[in-house]
Each structure stands twice: as C-alpha cells, then as structure tokens.
Design an enzyme around this catalytic site. Sequence first.
Site, PDB file in Angstrom:
ATOM      1  N   LYS A  35      23.417 -16.518 -21.005  1.00  0.00           N
ATOM      2  CA  LYS A  35      24.159 -15.412 -21.628  1.00  0.00           C
ATOM      3  C   LYS A  35      23.229 -14.210 -21.806  1.00  0.00           C
ATOM      4  O   LYS A  35      22.002 -14.346 -21.715  1.00  0.00           O
ATOM      5  CB  LYS A  35      24.730 -15.860 -22.978  1.00  0.00           C
ATOM      6  CG  LYS A  35      23.673 -16.280 -23.996  1.00  0.00           C
ATOM      7  CD  LYS A  35      24.310 -16.923 -25.226  1.00  0.00           C
ATOM      8  CE  LYS A  35      23.243 -17.389 -26.203  1.00  0.00           C
ATOM      9  NZ  LYS A  35      23.831 -18.195 -27.295  1.00  0.00           N
ATOM     10  N   TYR A 254       5.338   9.970 -35.563  1.00  0.00           N
ATOM     11  CA  TYR A 254       6.367  10.510 -36.462  1.00  0.00           C
ATOM     12  C   TYR A 254       6.157  10.033 -37.891  1.00  0.00           C
ATOM     13  O   TYR A 254       5.845   8.860 -38.133  1.00  0.00           O
ATOM     14  CB  TYR A 254       7.749  10.040 -36.015  1.00  0.00           C
ATOM     15  CG  TYR A 254       8.263  10.738 -34.783  1.00  0.00           C
ATOM     16  CD1 TYR A 254       8.587  12.089 -34.803  1.00  0.00           C
ATOM     17  CD2 TYR A 254       8.437  10.031 -33.600  1.00  0.00           C
ATOM     18  CE1 TYR A 254       9.076  12.723 -33.669  1.00  0.00           C
ATOM     19  CE2 TYR A 254       8.930  10.661 -32.457  1.00  0.00           C
ATOM     20  CZ  TYR A 254       9.245  12.005 -32.502  1.00  0.00           C
ATOM     21  OH  TYR A 254       9.729  12.622 -31.386  1.00  0.00           O
TER      22      TYR A 254
END
Length: 358
Positions: A35, A254
């Site tokens: 999956k 940042y």
Amino acid sequence: MSRPIRAVIDLNALRHNLGVVRRFAPAARVLGVVKANAYGHGVLRVARALAQAGVDGFALLELDAAVALREAGVTQRIVLLEGFFEPDELAVLARHGIDSAIHHAAQIQMLAHAPAGTTLNLLLKLNSGMNRLGFTEANFAGALTSLRECRSAGDLSLMTHFANADDALGVDWQLAAFNRMTAGVALPRTLANSAALIRYPQTQGDCVRPGIMLYGASPFPDVSAAELGLKPVMTLASQIIAVQHLKVGDSVGYGGTFKAAHDMRIGVVACGYADGYPRLAPSGTPVRVGDVMTTTVGRVSMDMLCVDITALPQAGVGTAVTLWGEGMPVDDVATAAGTVGYELLCALTPRVPVVEHG
Ligand SMILES: *Cc1c(COP(=O)(O)O)cnc(C)c1O
C-alpha cells in the site's frame, strides 16, 4: 547537473528482508504489503522484485494500483485491505481476479446485488479490539451466514489486525477475542503484520501480512531494524551545496531557532520538507555526512536543511549526505522527529528522482 538529491532503492535488500520474513514465519504464506506506493518505494518495482523472490501475494488498498499490478503481469494473489467502496468496483475486481476484504454490512449488500457471474474471493474482517474496521462479536456470525449464501462470494478467509503488536499490551487479548468469535469456523486465517509475526508466532496462521519489515525498518520502538536482521531498502541521499561559517550567537535558517554557542561550520544540504524530510525534525536530528554521523541544526525548510560540520574539516560542497537509509537508520530520524519510520518512507515526494539497483 541536476539537484543532487536521490532516493536509491536497493532491491537486493528487499529480497533479503523477504528472507527474514520467511525465517520468522516459515510455515505461512506471505502477502507483501505494498500500500501507499509500497511505503514510498514504488509499487511496481517492489512487486516485481518480490514476485521474482517468490512472495505469495500482495496486499494494498488502492484499486488503481492493484489493477496496474495485474496489467504489469503480476499473477500472484492480490488483496484489497479495505475492500471495495462502490458497486461499480465489483466487476473490476472480478475481471482482474483481485480479492477483497469485507468488513461492513454495506459491502455485503453491494455484493448481494452484484450482476450474475461476478465472483470475488473475500477476506472477512473481524474487529477483535482495534475498533477500526471489521465485524464484531455481535454481527460476525450473521455476516458469515450472509456471505455463505451469497452467489458472488467465492473463497472465504478470516482476517483481523492488531493494535498493540509493537508495544507492551501485546496481542493476547485480541487473539482471544478472535479465537472466541471464530471457534469452529474452518476457514484460512490471516492476522499478523510485521510486529505480530516477529513477536507472536502464534498469530502467523495461514498467511502473514508484513509491510514495514520488508522495507528494512523496525516495527518496534525498542528494537532496531539491524537487530532484526533487516536491511534498509530506501536510502535518501543528497549533498552539501553550500558552506557557512557561524560566529558565536549567529543563527541559521527560518526563525533563527538555532543559535551558535561557539564558532561553527555549517553545511547546507539539498533536501527539505518538499522532498519528504520531516519539518518537525529538531536541531540535533542525526544525519550522516560522508562516513560520519553528525546532526541537523536549525529549522528544516522547503528545499534545504543545515548540518553541523564543525568537526568535519574535510566536508564541503559536494560531500555526500545520507538523510536516511544505508548507515543512517530511518527509525532514528523518525524518533528525533517524533514519528515512525513508516511515515518518513511514505512521505517521499514525487520530485525526488528514484534510482534502483539490484
Ligand atoms: C499496513 C497493514 C499491514 C502491514 O503492517 P506493517 O506494520 O507495516 O507490517 C498489515 N495488515 C493491514 C490490515 C495493514 O493495513
């Protein structure tokens, strides 16, 4: 020269890990769980390699990927773990010989109204305590009777899923519930994910459903993949593309969340959250630069992250960086970021070029 980030998929490691599954569960058939694009590794390449290595079948949830496997020539059993959602899908499943979980009365209704000649093999899913999908003690017997009377139901088997196979609570409580609900029902059983098949051999039944261990990560928070004999299949690799020199008190990235406590050399790496590296990985997350372990510093940004190369004078622009994989367990990065290896592997983004070998 393109941006230097790559995901390298080692198919030899994948086949090796299937061998580890076989050692833990020698008597069970193996449905390789593919999956989520084979946990980010590429469903077609993984299915091809596992089929070549003798896997018995595949389990996933995505109908389009299941059909793509058939169209690519996969002949092994294919199982949809959540089954079908719409009546239209039944003919597609029947045409391609794709087996389906059946976990809800609405699905039995759809099956009962399927066009004549639509026959599906079904895995009747029991809710043994996880309380996500499946029939409960109160409605399992009725579901089984309905399916046995349904002309569209082909071969039946029984399935459940464990909520605590990787932690201290374990599986006994769910196994007891499953055994009570299915006493006297002579149908094949599939119960175990990676954690259960490793830790609880009594759950192996007729067929096991390993996912994460095939990809070389650990299902357990307290046991490493290497201790289980597993090898990483995906290595996320990039390079340093710039070097910065920080003075005491300088910050990086940042928000300036990291401030240098001493003079530092910083490597800027071409890998960020838009590649699938977790933004929540804090300063101090382990990373491999060349052959040496060091740590990240500052916030992960969209396209870049920074690493401490103060103690690595030989590191500079072009030095190889391993974000996870060979020599840098994905589970260690995941732990630092407050998640699990599963999430990091699945989160690899389409902009990262994939290279396979083996
Ligand atoms: C994802 C999944 C698995 C595989 O689990 P791992 O922990 O990756 O081994 C097995 N069974 C079901 C129903 C699943 O959804």
